[in-house]
Design an enzyme around this catalytic site. Structure first.
Site, PDB file in Angstrom:
ATOM      1  N   GLY A  48      59.820 105.887  45.991  1.00 34.92           N
ATOM      2  CA  GLY A  48      58.970 104.766  46.361  1.00 34.92           C
ATOM      3  C   GLY A  48      57.594 105.093  46.905  1.00 34.92           C
ATOM      4  N   GLU A 103      56.360 107.660  53.716  1.00 33.96           N
ATOM      5  CA  GLU A 103      57.381 106.728  53.220  1.00 33.96           C
ATOM      6  C   GLU A 103      56.719 105.448  52.714  1.00 33.96           C
ATOM      7  OE1 GLU A 103      60.067 105.961  52.126  1.00 33.96           O
ATOM      8  OE2 GLU A 103      61.808 106.480  53.317  1.00 33.96           O
ATOM      9  N   ASP A 104      57.429 104.723  51.872  1.00 31.95           N
ATOM     10  CA  ASP A 104      56.920 103.432  51.412  1.00 31.95           C
ATOM     11  C   ASP A 104      57.206 102.343  52.441  1.00 31.95           C
ATOM     12  OD1 ASP A 104      59.664 103.557  50.984  1.00 31.95           O
ATOM     13  OD2 ASP A 104      59.578 102.907  48.895  1.00 31.95           O
ATOM     14  N   ASP A 107      63.032 100.548  57.135  1.00 30.02           N
ATOM     15  CA  ASP A 107      63.895  99.384  57.319  1.00 30.02           C
ATOM     16  C   ASP A 107      64.799  99.679  58.523  1.00 30.02           C
ATOM     17  OD1 ASP A 107      64.729  96.875  55.802  1.00 30.02           O
ATOM     18  OD2 ASP A 107      66.636  97.915  55.882  1.00 30.02           O
ATOM     19  N   VAL A 158      60.656  93.059  49.656  1.00 27.68           N
ATOM     20  CA  VAL A 158      59.362  93.143  48.976  1.00 27.68           C
ATOM     21  C   VAL A 158      59.431  94.131  47.815  1.00 27.68           C
ATOM     22  CG1 VAL A 158      57.816  92.426  50.854  1.00 27.68           C
ATOM     23  CG2 VAL A 158      58.630  94.785  50.781  1.00 27.68           C
ATOM     24  N   ASP A 164      60.704  99.257  44.584  1.00 28.35           N
ATOM     25  CA  ASP A 164      61.414  98.808  43.388  1.00 28.35           C
ATOM     26  C   ASP A 164      62.438  97.717  43.657  1.00 28.35           C
ATOM     27  OD1 ASP A 164      63.268 100.581  44.777  1.00 28.35           O
ATOM     28  OD2 ASP A 164      64.468 100.494  42.960  1.00 28.35           O
ATOM     29  N   ARG A 170      58.001  99.022  40.249  1.00 23.08           N
ATOM     30  CA  ARG A 170      57.260  99.917  41.144  1.00 23.08           C
ATOM     31  C   ARG A 170      55.777  99.941  40.806  1.00 23.08           C
ATOM     32  NH1 ARG A 170      60.934 103.168  43.969  1.00 23.08           N
ATOM     33  NH2 ARG A 170      62.799 103.752  42.830  1.00 23.08           N
TER      34      ARG A 170
HETATM   35  P1  IMP Z   1      65.934 102.800  55.775  1.00 25.54           P
HETATM   36  O1  IMP Z   1      66.560 104.159  55.647  1.00 25.54           O
HETATM   37  O2  IMP Z   1      66.951 101.758  56.146  1.00 25.54           O
HETATM   38  O3  IMP Z   1      64.746 102.775  56.693  1.00 25.54           O
HETATM   39  O4  IMP Z   1      65.492 102.353  54.334  1.00 25.54           O
HETATM   40  C1  IMP Z   1      64.355 102.840  53.727  1.00 25.54           C
HETATM   41  C2  IMP Z   1      64.465 102.664  52.222  1.00 25.54           C
HETATM   42  O5  IMP Z   1      65.087 101.415  51.879  1.00 25.54           O
HETATM   43  C3  IMP Z   1      63.095 102.609  51.600  1.00 25.54           C
HETATM   44  O6  IMP Z   1      62.596 103.885  51.285  1.00 25.54           O
HETATM   45  C4  IMP Z   1      63.339 101.748  50.368  1.00 25.54           C
HETATM   46  O7  IMP Z   1      63.781 102.550  49.305  1.00 25.54           O
HETATM   47  C5  IMP Z   1      64.456 100.815  50.771  1.00 25.54           C
HETATM   48  N1  IMP Z   1      63.943  99.473  51.159  1.00 25.54           N
HETATM   49  C6  IMP Z   1      64.021  98.884  52.376  1.00 25.54           C
HETATM   50  N2  IMP Z   1      63.477  97.653  52.374  1.00 25.54           N
HETATM   51  C7  IMP Z   1      63.027  97.446  51.117  1.00 25.54           C
HETATM   52  C8  IMP Z   1      62.332  96.333  50.472  1.00 25.54           C
HETATM   53  O8  IMP Z   1      62.010  95.285  51.072  1.00 25.54           O
HETATM   54  N3  IMP Z   1      62.019  96.520  49.152  1.00 25.54           N
HETATM   55  C9  IMP Z   1      62.342  97.646  48.452  1.00 25.54           C
HETATM   56  N4  IMP Z   1      62.984  98.691  49.010  1.00 25.54           N
HETATM   57  C10 IMP Z   1      63.321  98.603  50.326  1.00 25.54           C
END
Ligand code: IMP
Length: 180
Positions: A48, A103-104, A107, A158, A164, A170
């Site tokens: 991402g 990072e993109d 979350d 989003v 994606d 993407r």
């Molecule tokens: P985390 O490990 O829970 O912080 O998740 C991070 C990853 O979840 C990101 O690198 C994305 O691949 C995915 N992600 C979280 N929220 C979204 C979103 O709103 N759209 C697309 N991918 C997301």
């Protein structure tokens, strides 16, 4: 306003390419100020973050740096003890380096929480995080709070600008939010 229909969901444009460029420049300015006299190693989290990373790295000023890539997949079912699978492992030595993970979106923070531990275990001098988007309400890991943020947001899903939906979209030049 531009809209996209993808897999039965309706998305509306939230951040235009112009707004994104402004956010990216502001992040680049902060990093440029903080790392002027260092030689950071940027670790781009695939897939991402490739779009954000390409723009961010070119917007830096006077930062001598290296760039490498990593691809991970995390298993949420295992919560805080979740394992990070390294699909493309770290290919550069991080020992005694100032690392900036790109990072993109952050979350829950699980991915960053584990990546930071991984970098530290491999001897990184410092580890900071730059992300285009951050969902602070969803953060479950304190140490995953990013130092550099393009834009904070609420909990919606989003797409676009690297993000994606099941592997697709993407390549959209803007960021779109899902609408109920
Ligand atoms: P985390 O490990 O829970 O912080 O998740 C991070 C990853 O979840 C990101 O690198 C994305 O691949 C995915 N992600 C979280 N929220 C979204 C979103 O709103 N759209 C697309 N991918 C997301």
């Amino acid at each position: 306003m531009r809209t996209i229909d993808e897999q039965g969901y309706h998305f509306e444009e939230w951040l235009t390419p112009t707004q994104i460029a402004k956010d990216v420049q502001q992040v680049a300015n902060q990093i440029s100020a903080d790392y002027k006299d260092k030689e950071p190693l940027f670790v781009v989290v695939l897939n991402g973050a490739f779009v954000f990373a390409a723009d961010l790295l070119r917007a830096l000023e006077d930062v001598r740096c290296e760039v490498t890539f990593i691809r991970v997949s995390s298993y949420y079912g295992m919560a805080s003890t979740g394992q990070l699978e390294f699909i493309v492992p770290l290919q550069q030595v991080v020992d005694q380096r100032d690392v900036i993970i790109i990072e993109d979106i952050i979350d829950t923070g699980l991915t960053i929480h584990q990546l930071k531990a991984h970098m530290r275990a491999h001897g990184a001098t410092s580890v900071r995080v730059a992300t285009m988007l951050f969902k602070p309400n969803k953060l479950e890991y304190d140490d995953a709070k990013p130092e550099y943020v393009g834009r904070e947001m609420t909990d919606e899903f989003v797409i676009g600008y690297g993000l994606d939906f099941d592997g697709f979209v993407r390549n959209l030049d803007a960021i779109y939010k899902v609408k109920e």
